[in-house]
Design a protein around this motif. Structure first.
Motif, short mmCIF file in Angstrom:
data_model
loop_
_atom_site.label_atom_id
_atom_site.label_comp_id
_atom_site.label_asym_id
_atom_site.label_seq_id
_atom_site.Cartn_x
_atom_site.Cartn_y
_atom_site.Cartn_z
N ARG A 75 -15.40 20.16 40.38
CA ARG A 75 -16.09 19.21 41.26
C ARG A 75 -15.14 18.47 42.20
O ARG A 75 -15.55 17.53 42.87
CB ARG A 75 -16.87 18.19 40.43
N ALA A 76 -13.89 18.88 42.26
CA ALA A 76 -12.88 18.15 43.02
C ALA A 76 -12.68 18.74 44.41
O ALA A 76 -12.88 19.94 44.63
CB ALA A 76 -11.55 18.15 42.27
N VAL A 77 -12.28 17.88 45.33
CA VAL A 77 -11.78 18.30 46.64
C VAL A 77 -10.43 17.61 46.80
O VAL A 77 -10.35 16.38 46.86
CB VAL A 77 -12.72 17.90 47.79
N ILE A 78 -9.36 18.39 46.84
CA ILE A 78 -8.00 17.85 46.78
C ILE A 78 -7.31 18.01 48.12
O ILE A 78 -7.31 19.10 48.71
CB ILE A 78 -7.20 18.55 45.67
N THR A 79 -6.74 16.93 48.60
CA THR A 79 -5.94 16.93 49.82
C THR A 79 -4.48 16.69 49.44
O THR A 79 -4.16 15.65 48.87
CB THR A 79 -6.41 15.84 50.79
N LEU A 80 -3.64 17.66 49.73
CA LEU A 80 -2.21 17.56 49.43
C LEU A 80 -1.42 17.53 50.73
O LEU A 80 -1.73 18.28 51.67
CB LEU A 80 -1.75 18.76 48.60
N LEU A 81 -0.44 16.65 50.81
CA LEU A 81 0.44 16.55 51.96
C LEU A 81 1.83 16.99 51.58
O LEU A 81 2.33 16.64 50.50
CB LEU A 81 0.47 15.12 52.50
N TYR A 82 2.48 17.76 52.48
CA TYR A 82 3.80 18.30 52.22
C TYR A 82 4.74 17.94 53.36
O TYR A 82 4.34 17.90 54.53
CB TYR A 82 3.76 19.82 52.09
N ASP A 83 5.99 17.71 53.01
CA ASP A 83 7.04 17.59 54.02
C ASP A 83 7.30 18.99 54.59
O ASP A 83 7.62 19.92 53.83
CB ASP A 83 8.31 17.03 53.39
N ARG A 84 7.15 19.15 55.89
CA ARG A 84 7.24 20.49 56.48
C ARG A 84 8.64 21.07 56.39
O ARG A 84 8.80 22.29 56.28
CB ARG A 84 6.78 20.44 57.95
N GLU A 85 9.65 20.25 56.42
CA GLU A 85 11.02 20.75 56.39
C GLU A 85 11.42 21.24 55.01
O GLU A 85 11.99 22.34 54.85
CB GLU A 85 11.98 19.66 56.87
N SER A 86 11.11 20.45 53.98
CA SER A 86 11.53 20.81 52.62
C SER A 86 10.45 21.51 51.82
O SER A 86 10.74 22.15 50.81
CB SER A 86 11.97 19.54 51.88
N GLY A 87 9.17 21.37 52.25
CA GLY A 87 8.07 21.92 51.47
C GLY A 87 7.69 21.07 50.28
O GLY A 87 6.82 21.44 49.49
N ARG A 88 8.29 19.91 50.14
CA ARG A 88 8.06 19.04 48.99
C ARG A 88 6.71 18.32 49.11
O ARG A 88 6.38 17.79 50.17
CB ARG A 88 9.17 18.00 48.91
#
Length: 317
Positions: A75-88
């Protein structure tokens, strides 16, 4: 071959979007991962989220999707943010889809859920992504049908931000918003059936006049409890004053904010909250969602030469 096609069609039913928020941040939005991700993918995503929590508060949380409960992940909708340079991974928001009843009809409400940002990125202007973007995408995905939104917090900065993004929010420190019957009905449904979504035990009370959950930190969210001095403040003192006046921080109170996301709110969000350099990428994704949910069905409906067949609306199982 037919099994592959069937799995592919099933996969297209749910969002898995990747887009750039800025030159330094990438966004991934994943809808209902528990219905289509395999175990390894789910474990990797949960590990990223738990790592952000550890860096954010130095403790673990064990409620909602972070518990790894398969039903929560379905039932989840997950938004993840990443640093584009490191992928972290640097931030996430875990929304939850909650079935409620309104005017005798079953509808779905979206709980804004847990928001967590890596301490090193808290001044990067990411709040427009974490507090509205996914809801806007779901709004267009669902054919511009109004969506009820809920938020539970004792943090003045979050109370204010939600009120800025969703003008129909109640309580609202900035607008003389009215607690409508719909607001009250949705709040009652959530407190009756969905306390586990935001880590509130059955013993917690609910003040229907002020939408305050009393003694809220008793059901898995204990490590999020703060004093008023510890809670991040909003730049507008009206949000801070509302929390100071109505919440007992020693006991552990929370506001339950209820809002309705409609076309007017979506327009305000896109024009006022989204940075100008990020708007084209967002509109590009919205255009494809609108084609799939609004334009294409209308095109098929108006074509008398072809039978509707599988294009007819599915019955809910």
């Amino acid at each position: 071959m037919f099994n592959f096609i069937g799995r592919f069609r099933q996969r297209l039913r749910y969002l898995d979007l990747s887009l750039n928020a800025s030159r330094s941040v990438r966004i991934r939005v994943v809808e209902r991962p528990g219905l289509w991700m395999d175990a390894a993918q789910l474990d990797a995503m949960l590990a990223e989220m738990r790592g952000i929590v550890q860096r954010g508060i130095g403790k673990d949380l064990d409620y909602g999707v972070l518990s790894g409960d398969p039903e929560r992940l379905r039932r989840a909708v997950i938004t993840l943010l990443y640093d584009r340079e490191s992928g972290r991974p640097i931030a996430f928001n875990a929304l939850s889809i909650m079935p409620v009843e309104l005017r005798g009809r079953p509808v779905e409400a979206i709980h804004l859920g847990l928001v967590m940002v890596d301490p090193g990125y808290r001044t990067q202007g990411l709040s427009w992504v974490l507090y509205g973007l996914t809801c806007i995408l779901l709004f267009f995905r669902r054919g511009l049908r109004p969506i009820w939104i809920s938020n539970v917090t004792q943090v003045p900065a979050i109370i204010g931000k939600v009120a800025e993004v969703f003008v129909t929010a109640y309580p609202n420190p900035f607008e003389p918003s009215r607690r409508s019957f719909e607001h009250l009905n949705v709040a009652r449904e959530i407190m009756k059936s969905h306390r586990h979504v935001f880590g509130v035990d059955r013993t917690a009370g609910f003040d229907e006049a002020r939408f305050v959950i009393t003694d809220a930190y008793t059901g898995g969210s204990d490590n999020l409890k703060k004093t008023f001095d510890q809670a991040p403040k909003h730049r507008d003192e009206r949000a801070n004053d509302l929390c100071r006046r109505d919440l007992d921080y020693q006991r552990g109170d929370d506001f339950l904010q209820i809002a309705c996301l409609d076309l007017a709110s979506a327009r305000k969000y896109l024009l006022r909250e989204v940075p100008r350099d990020s708007l084209p990428a967002i509109l590009y994704q919205i255009a494809f969602l609108a084609v799939g949910r609004i334009v294409l069905p209308l095109f098929h409906w108006l074509n008398p030469r072809e039978p509707m067949g599988d294009l007819r609306a599915r019955k809910r199982q």
